[in-house]
Scaffold this motif. Structure first.
Motif, PDB file in Angstrom:
ATOM      1  N   LEU A   1      49.689  30.836  39.272  1.00 38.46           N
ATOM      2  CA  LEU A   1      49.112  30.595  37.956  1.00 38.46           C
ATOM      3  C   LEU A   1      49.309  31.741  36.979  1.00 38.46           C
ATOM      4  O   LEU A   1      49.291  31.530  35.768  1.00 38.46           O
ATOM      5  N   SER A   2      49.504  32.954  37.496  1.00 37.15           N
ATOM      6  CA  SER A   2      49.600  34.106  36.598  1.00 37.15           C
ATOM      7  C   SER A   2      50.759  33.976  35.613  1.00 37.15           C
ATOM      8  O   SER A   2      50.688  34.469  34.483  1.00 37.15           O
ATOM      9  N   GLY A   3      51.825  33.301  36.013  1.00 33.92           N
ATOM     10  CA  GLY A   3      52.994  33.174  35.147  1.00 33.92           C
ATOM     11  C   GLY A   3      52.812  32.220  33.979  1.00 33.92           C
ATOM     12  O   GLY A   3      53.593  32.244  33.032  1.00 33.92           O
ATOM     13  N   VAL A   4      51.777  31.369  34.033  1.00 27.14           N
ATOM     14  CA  VAL A   4      51.595  30.377  32.966  1.00 27.14           C
ATOM     15  C   VAL A   4      50.299  30.598  32.184  1.00 27.14           C
ATOM     16  O   VAL A   4      50.002  29.851  31.266  1.00 27.14           O
TER      17      VAL A   4
ATOM     18  N   GLN B   1      30.548  38.206  36.640  1.00 28.73           N
ATOM     19  CA  GLN B   1      31.122  36.943  37.105  1.00 28.73           C
ATOM     20  C   GLN B   1      32.359  36.568  36.286  1.00 28.73           C
ATOM     21  O   GLN B   1      33.364  36.126  36.838  1.00 28.73           O
ATOM     22  N   SER B   2      32.281  36.746  34.974  1.00 27.50           N
ATOM     23  CA  SER B   2      33.435  36.457  34.122  1.00 27.50           C
ATOM     24  C   SER B   2      34.618  37.333  34.509  1.00 27.50           C
ATOM     25  O   SER B   2      35.774  36.867  34.550  1.00 27.50           O
ATOM     26  N   LYS B   3      34.355  38.597  34.803  1.00 25.14           N
ATOM     27  CA  LYS B   3      35.411  39.528  35.203  1.00 25.14           C
ATOM     28  C   LYS B   3      36.039  39.088  36.527  1.00 25.14           C
ATOM     29  O   LYS B   3      37.262  39.122  36.697  1.00 25.14           O
ATOM     30  N   LEU B   4      35.216  38.645  37.473  1.00 30.09           N
ATOM     31  CA  LEU B   4      35.705  38.168  38.770  1.00 30.09           C
ATOM     32  C   LEU B   4      36.634  36.974  38.608  1.00 30.09           C
ATOM     33  O   LEU B   4      37.724  36.917  39.188  1.00 30.09           O
ATOM     34  N   LEU B   5      36.215  36.006  37.785  1.00 29.98           N
ATOM     35  CA  LEU B   5      37.011  34.791  37.578  1.00 29.98           C
ATOM     36  C   LEU B   5      38.326  35.110  36.884  1.00 29.98           C
ATOM     37  O   LEU B   5      39.386  34.621  37.281  1.00 29.98           O
ATOM     38  N   ALA B   6      38.256  35.924  35.839  1.00 30.12           N
ATOM     39  CA  ALA B   6      39.463  36.267  35.092  1.00 30.12           C
ATOM     40  C   ALA B   6      40.469  36.995  35.978  1.00 30.12           C
ATOM     41  O   ALA B   6      41.672  36.717  35.946  1.00 30.12           O
ATOM     42  N   GLN B   7      39.978  37.916  36.803  1.00 31.44           N
ATOM     43  CA  GLN B   7      40.884  38.673  37.665  1.00 31.44           C
ATOM     44  C   GLN B   7      41.515  37.780  38.728  1.00 31.44           C
ATOM     45  O   GLN B   7      42.691  37.940  39.069  1.00 31.44           O
ATOM     46  N   ALA B   8      40.756  36.816  39.237  1.00 28.01           N
ATOM     47  CA  ALA B   8      41.296  35.884  40.232  1.00 28.01           C
ATOM     48  C   ALA B   8      42.446  35.068  39.642  1.00 28.01           C
ATOM     49  O   ALA B   8      43.456  34.808  40.309  1.00 28.01           O
ATOM     50  N   LEU B   9      42.324  34.662  38.387  1.00 28.72           N
ATOM     51  CA  LEU B   9      43.386  33.906  37.725  1.00 28.72           C
ATOM     52  C   LEU B   9      44.594  34.794  37.438  1.00 28.72           C
ATOM     53  O   LEU B   9      45.741  34.375  37.598  1.00 28.72           O
ATOM     54  N   ARG B  10      44.347  36.039  37.021  1.00 31.45           N
ATOM     55  CA  ARG B  10      45.454  36.963  36.745  1.00 31.45           C
ATOM     56  C   ARG B  10      46.257  37.262  38.003  1.00 31.45           C
ATOM     57  O   ARG B  10      47.476  37.424  37.957  1.00 31.45           O
ATOM     58  N   ASP B  11      45.565  37.373  39.121  1.00 36.13           N
ATOM     59  CA  ASP B  11      46.221  37.786  40.362  1.00 36.13           C
ATOM     60  C   ASP B  11      46.867  36.639  41.116  1.00 36.13           C
ATOM     61  O   ASP B  11      47.554  36.871  42.115  1.00 36.13           O
ATOM     62  N   HIS B  12      46.647  35.404  40.664  1.00 35.79           N
ATOM     63  CA  HIS B  12      47.136  34.260  41.430  1.00 35.79           C
ATOM     64  C   HIS B  12      48.655  34.180  41.395  1.00 35.79           C
ATOM     65  O   HIS B  12      49.287  34.294  40.347  1.00 35.79           O
ATOM     66  N   GLN B  13      49.245  33.964  42.558  1.00 36.66           N
ATOM     67  CA  GLN B  13      50.705  33.953  42.707  1.00 36.66           C
ATOM     68  C   GLN B  13      51.379  32.923  41.814  1.00 36.66           C
ATOM     69  O   GLN B  13      52.429  33.187  41.223  1.00 36.66           O
TER      70      GLN B  13
END
Length: 393
Positions: free
Chosen positions: A221-224, A207-219
């Motif tokens: 949010l990933s930049g900040v 679950q932690s991996k899923l959440l972290a990857q969703a934040l990394r991939d976000h158009q």
């Protein structure tokens, strides 16, 4: 100017004998700014890539930008002690006559201030207005991924200052620029209303991996978000069940305080497609690993779409204030490093080191570059961070 930790000179030019880094506090008002140091990191990287000539040009651009910002009507209510932060977030560009800066219908993520020159505003290839020095365009692109509603074409050689959506968010300018008026008008009471924040839900490694990857991939949010911030947000999120047919978000709702990441199930995204609120279009569906509601993390604004569960689903929730706190904690590390330097500066012994550290920005100078010249009017305090300088009179 104060150069070093124990000596003070009332006058005289400073020359960098070795490459020098300086912490700068621009004396624009009596109050201290917040977050200016966050911009220093990107400015530092920009300077170190350019050598002496690059440093001189970047420093000159910075001071030109600072002077220009005082003249822009849009920034009339912008706190002057925050001008250094804005100046570091902006980049200068020059366009020849006849250049199209933005095209009607294109996706936009940049805002522009005209420093020099003029431009035509074209809608469906017909000129409807003109812009001159001090005017601005593209502000909607800072708030959402909207299509450009007009074409901007230069009619003379034109110099502009550009602010990207990524820097707009990263440096917290969404709460400072005049665009914040839009937020206040629709925010249902501003940022003082009570937001319900639940206790974090324990997570499996998957679950932690899923959440972290969703934040990394976000158009957006990933930049900040760096890995430390992603980890903090992942840890503080909580899980909620959503029944089939339940609306998680309703278009137009001003209570927009949460961001959602889907673990199980699927959701339908609908937007108003006509003049009537009943006239809606289904624009997409999202499932596991996808997210929605990101604008709630950035500023108070009405929801732009209605999102409804198509089946019984599980989502993870991040609230707006936790998100902002995570960003501030990352900034605190740099502020603390500045405080350590300020503790060694004798003339600042009686000052509030934390407040002063928040107002500092970094500048970098190459060997033999003149930092200040005797006889010049001064409005900036310099504190030597690393390197050596010579004082000549």
């Amino acid at each position: 100017s104060h150069l070093g930790s124990s000596r003070h000179w009332a006058s005289g030019p400073g020359v960098a004998e070795k490459s020098a880094a300086l912490l700068v506090q621009a004396s624009l008002s009596s109050s201290m700014g917040c977050g200016a140091s966050a911009a220093g990191a990107s400015y530092r990287a920009h300077l170190l890539d350019g050598g002496k000539k690059g440093n001189e040009e970047a420093n000159a651009q910075y001071f030109d930008t600072m002077k220009f910002l005082l003249k822009v009507p849009l920034l009339a209510k912008f706190p002057r002690d925050q001008h250094p932060l804005l100046a570091y977030a902006l980049t200068q560009q020059t366009f020849k006559k006849g250049h199209v800066i933005v095209n009607q219908g294109d996706d936009g993520n940049e805002f522009f201030l005209i420093m020099v020159g003029e431009a035509a505003v074209l809608v469906d290839q017909k000129q409807v207005s003109s812009l001159k020095a001090g005017d601005h365009f593209g502000e909607a692109a800072l708030l959402a991924n909207e299509k450009r509603n007009a074409t901007i074409k230069t009619t003379t050689r034109t110099e502009v200052l550009k602010l990207t959506r990524e820097d707009f968010i990263k440096h917290g300018l969404n709460d400072l620029l005049g665009l914040a008026n839009r937020r206040e008008a629709v925010g249902g009471g501003g940022d003082d209303r009570k937001i319900v924040v639940k206790e974090p839900t324990p997570k499996t490694p998957e679950q932690s991996k899923l959440l972290a990857q969703a934040l990394r991939d976000h158009q957006y949010l990933s930049g900040v978000l760096d890995e430390e911030k992603i980890s903090a947000l992942t840890e503080t999120s909580w899980q909620e069940k959503v029944a089939s047919g339940e609306r998680v978000i309703t278009a137009g709702d001003t209570k927009a305080d949460y961001f959602y990441i889907v673990e199980q199930g699927s959701f339908e995204i609908r937007v108003v497609g006509g003049d009537s609120a009943e006239d809606v279009d289904v624009v997409s569906t999202v499932g596991c690993g996808c997210s929605f509601g990101e604008l709630a993390l950035l500023y108070l604004a009405p929801r732009a779409a209605t999102i409804k569960a198509l089946e019984d689903s599980l989502v993870w929730v991040i609230d707006r204030r936790t998100f902002k706190n995570a960003l501030m904690k990352a900034t605190e590390k740099r502020i603390n490093s500045y405080v350590e330097v300020l503790e060694k500066v004798e003339i600042l012994a009686q000052s509030n080191k934390t407040e002063l550290a928040q107002a500092l920005v970094e500048m970098h100078f190459s060997r033999d570059e003149i930092i200040i010249a005797q006889g010049q009017m001064g409005s900036t305090l310099y504190i030597l961070w690393e390197g050596e300088v010579a004082v000549q009179k």
